[in-house]
Design an enzyme around this catalytic site. Structure first.
Site, PDB file in Angstrom:
ATOM      1  N   ASP A  99       0.833  -1.213   0.000  1.00  0.00           N
ATOM      2  CA  ASP A  99       0.000   0.000   0.000  1.00  0.00           C
ATOM      3  C   ASP A  99       0.863   1.256   0.000  1.00  0.00           C
ATOM      4  OD1 ASP A  99      -2.219  -1.596   0.022  1.00  0.00           O
ATOM      5  OD2 ASP A  99      -2.711  -1.264   2.141  1.00  0.00           O
ATOM      6  N   GLU A 155      -3.155  -2.537  -9.160  1.00  0.00           N
ATOM      7  CA  GLU A 155      -1.905  -1.793  -9.344  1.00  0.00           C
ATOM      8  C   GLU A 155      -1.867  -1.056 -10.679  1.00  0.00           C
ATOM      9  OE1 GLU A 155      -1.043  -6.069 -10.707  1.00  0.00           O
ATOM     10  OE2 GLU A 155      -2.283  -5.034  -9.230  1.00  0.00           O
TER      11      GLU A 155
END
Length: 321
Positions: free
Chosen positions: A204, A231
């Site tokens: 993260d 992503e």
């Protein structure tokens, strides 16, 4: 006019015309709302003194002038459509929310509720009673909630919903201007392996750092940087031609590489991104369905970048109408 007296229970009370007029005048002048009368030509024939407080305009500055003169140009279509519905007989009343231009030039969000009070002999609407209410605080709260709903909670970028709306809206503007629109689709290379090696918390943190690099490398307030999913990140570049879009993509690629985030033992090196670039030119006669085709083309270009060894940018060009 019939009023209700509560002095001895509920019963009808019909005051004389003079007293009724005084009561109505008192209500209009002391109401926090602006009360007005508009003719069939959409010109003010009466407006209460509260216009001075709300709109910073005296009644003398308003009466005799058309309603459209005081509405912000971007909101005129809303008012025009409401007026069309009333004229066509679709409804005797209408409520819209528009921005009004105040006497000092500032804008104020106002809810405008109007109702036909008289029909002309031709059967068309005549005078309309209008009540205008300040809803700027409500609008500000709505905008704040909307902004929160359009933001990705992890990266702070626009979310998928905001991206979809931006892409669709920018293509419509591109068509009108007969211009071009570019889209970047980027994928963090080997991100699953990075997550597996370092854990989701570090993953993260990595996504947030990459998002910041994207923002720093884009240019212009109208560029939309979004988290497309997982992503994958996307950038909408209004009016950008192919060369400019490739320059931005390369700036982004270099900015992410410059973060020098170590990848892991299995992959080695640092975190990088692969970027697919697609540019659509609005041209008559083209058959591509937009903006879906632009998205598909950017996705194909992204796979070309992946196949070319990653950490690079590839582009595609298409014509669309």
């Amino acid at each position: 006019m019939r009023c209700v007296s509560r002095s001895s229970g509920l019963r009808p009370w019909a005051p004389d015309d003079a007293k009724a007029s005084d009561v109505l005048q008192l209500i209009a002048e002391h109401s926090s709302d602006v009360i007005a009368l508009v003719g069939p030509d959409m010109t003010f024939s009466y407006i209460s003194g509260s216009s001075e407080r709300l709109f910073l305009r005296s009644p003398f500055e308003v009466i005799g002038h058309p309603v459209f003169e005081f509405v912000f140009h971007e909101d005129l279509p809303v008012l025009v459509e409401a007026n069309r519905v009333v004229i066509s007989g679709g409804s005797n009343d209408a409520t819209v929310t528009v921005r009004v231009i105040r006497g000092d030039g500032s804008l104020l969000w106002v809810e405008v509720a109007s109702r036909v009070v008289e029909h002309l002999k031709s059967g068309t609407p005549g005078d309309r009673a209008v009540i205008m209410r300040d809803v700027s605080q409500r609008k500000a709260l709505e905008d704040e909630l909307r902004a929160m709903a359009m933001k990705d909670g992890l990266t702070g970028l626009a979310n998928r919903r905001a991206f979809d709306e931006a892409l669709s809206g920018e293509w419509k503007r591109t068509l009108v201007a007969k211009s071009q629109l570019s889209l970047l689709l980027a994928d963090i290379d080997h991100f699953k392996k990075f997550n597996d090696a370092h854990g989701h918390q570090v993953g993260d943190d990595c996504l947030r750092s990459v998002a910041t690099a994207f923002l720093s490398a884009t240019s212009g307030d109208k560029d939309v940087v979004a988290r497309y999913g997982g992503e994958e990140l996307a950038v909408v570049l209004p009016k950008a031609d192919r060369n400019h879009a490739m320059d931005i993509a390369e700036h982004i690629r270099a900015a992410v590489e410059a973060l020098q985030i170590p990848h892991g033992v299995e992959v080695g090196g640092v975190i990088t991104v692969s970027i697919g670039v697609a540019t659509a030119l609005a041209r008559d006669g083209a058959t591509a369905v937009m903006p879906q085709t632009l998205l598909t083309s950017a996705d194909r270009a992204l796979y070309l970048a992946k196949d070319a060894g990653k950490n690079c940018c590839k582009s595609a060009l298409l014509l669309a109408s």
